[in-house]
Design a protein around this motif. Structure first.
Motif, mmCIF file in Angstrom:
data_model
loop_
_atom_site.group_PDB
_atom_site.id
_atom_site.type_symbol
_atom_site.label_atom_id
_atom_site.label_comp_id
_atom_site.label_asym_id
_atom_site.label_seq_id
_atom_site.Cartn_x
_atom_site.Cartn_y
_atom_site.Cartn_z
ATOM 1 N N TYR A 69 4.021 10.382 -12.835
ATOM 2 C CA TYR A 69 3.420 9.525 -11.824
ATOM 3 C C TYR A 69 4.503 8.600 -11.286
ATOM 4 N N PHE A 70 4.294 8.115 -10.074
ATOM 5 C CA PHE A 70 5.319 7.321 -9.411
ATOM 6 C C PHE A 70 4.864 5.905 -9.122
ATOM 7 N N ASP A 71 3.731 5.499 -9.689
ATOM 8 C CA ASP A 71 3.173 4.161 -9.519
ATOM 9 C C ASP A 71 2.748 3.950 -8.068
ATOM 10 N N PHE A 72 2.323 2.768 -7.747
ATOM 11 C CA PHE A 72 1.862 2.468 -6.395
ATOM 12 C C PHE A 72 3.027 2.577 -5.427
ATOM 13 N N TRP A 73 2.830 3.291 -4.353
ATOM 14 C CA TRP A 73 3.946 3.636 -3.479
ATOM 15 C C TRP A 73 3.981 2.874 -2.160
ATOM 16 N N PHE A 74 3.174 1.804 -2.028
ATOM 17 C CA PHE A 74 3.277 0.944 -0.853
ATOM 18 C C PHE A 74 2.845 -0.467 -1.230
ATOM 19 N N ASP A 75 3.222 -1.416 -0.406
ATOM 20 C CA ASP A 75 2.861 -2.814 -0.655
ATOM 21 C C ASP A 75 1.349 -2.970 -0.660
ATOM 22 N N TYR A 76 0.851 -3.778 -1.543
ATOM 23 C CA TYR A 76 -0.573 -4.078 -1.678
ATOM 24 C C TYR A 76 -1.408 -2.868 -2.113
ATOM 25 N N ALA A 77 -0.766 -1.865 -2.666
ATOM 26 C CA ALA A 77 -1.494 -0.672 -3.109
ATOM 27 C C ALA A 77 -2.461 -0.997 -4.246
ATOM 28 N N LEU A 78 -2.101 -1.931 -5.100
ATOM 29 C CA LEU A 78 -3.002 -2.306 -6.186
ATOM 30 C C LEU A 78 -4.300 -2.880 -5.628
ATOM 31 N N ILE A 79 -4.191 -3.705 -4.601
ATOM 32 C CA ILE A 79 -5.380 -4.284 -3.977
ATOM 33 C C ILE A 79 -6.238 -3.190 -3.357
ATOM 34 N N VAL A 80 -5.601 -2.243 -2.697
ATOM 35 C CA VAL A 80 -6.326 -1.113 -2.098
ATOM 36 C C VAL A 80 -6.990 -0.278 -3.194
#
Length: 147
Positions: free
Chosen positions: A62-73
């Motif tokens: 896995y490559f983790d969240f791949w854009f800013d604010y992805a955790l919020i999304v």
């Protein structure tokens, strides 16, 4: 995020609670109408693969969240989908028709697939696709009115 996904664990708990309650209340009523062994096995492989991979992140897959604010999304979309899942469980609890079959199979499939995509987690996406195709198909066949 590391190897353990606390958010995924919470999402899995929310999804599983109504299923466990239903299974306990309806022990003798859980007979499946559709019993194609290959499809059922594919569904179980997809299901348990998604369960494990939603909670545990295997290094280098896995490559983790791949854009800013992805955790919020991730939290917003999956939170909304979990809420919708619980609402459909409440609305359809005494109904065994097409609405229940489709909503309670499409929503978790979407949660798994979305989680895999936003985390760029290839194995989760693969298991989610296998689960989605087989689970939706079996749910529709078991509802007797879908396909």
């Amino acid at each position: 995020m590391g190897w353990f996904n606390y958010y995924g664990l919470a999402i899995m708990a929310v999804i599983m609670i109504p299923n466990i309650v239903y299974a306990v209340k309806h022990k003798s009523e859980t007979t499946a109408v559709y019993n194609n062994k290959a499809v059922v096995i594919a569904e179980q492989i997809g299901r348990y693969g998604c369960f494990v991979l939603m909670i545990f992140n295997i290094p280098y897959t896995y490559f983790d969240f791949w854009f800013d604010y992805a955790l919020i999304v991730y939290l917003s979309v999956n939170g909304g989908l979990c809420l919708a899942y619980l609402m459909f469980w409440a609305i359809c609890r005494n109904n065994n028709g097409k609405l229940k079959a489709l909503s309670l199979s499409i929503i978790p499939s979407t949660i798994f697939l979305f989680g895999g995509i936003i985390l760029a987690y290839v194995p989760l996406v693969v298991f989610a696709v296998v689960f989605a195709i087989s689970h939706i198909f079996i749910s529709c066949k078991n509802s007797l009115s879908c396909i």
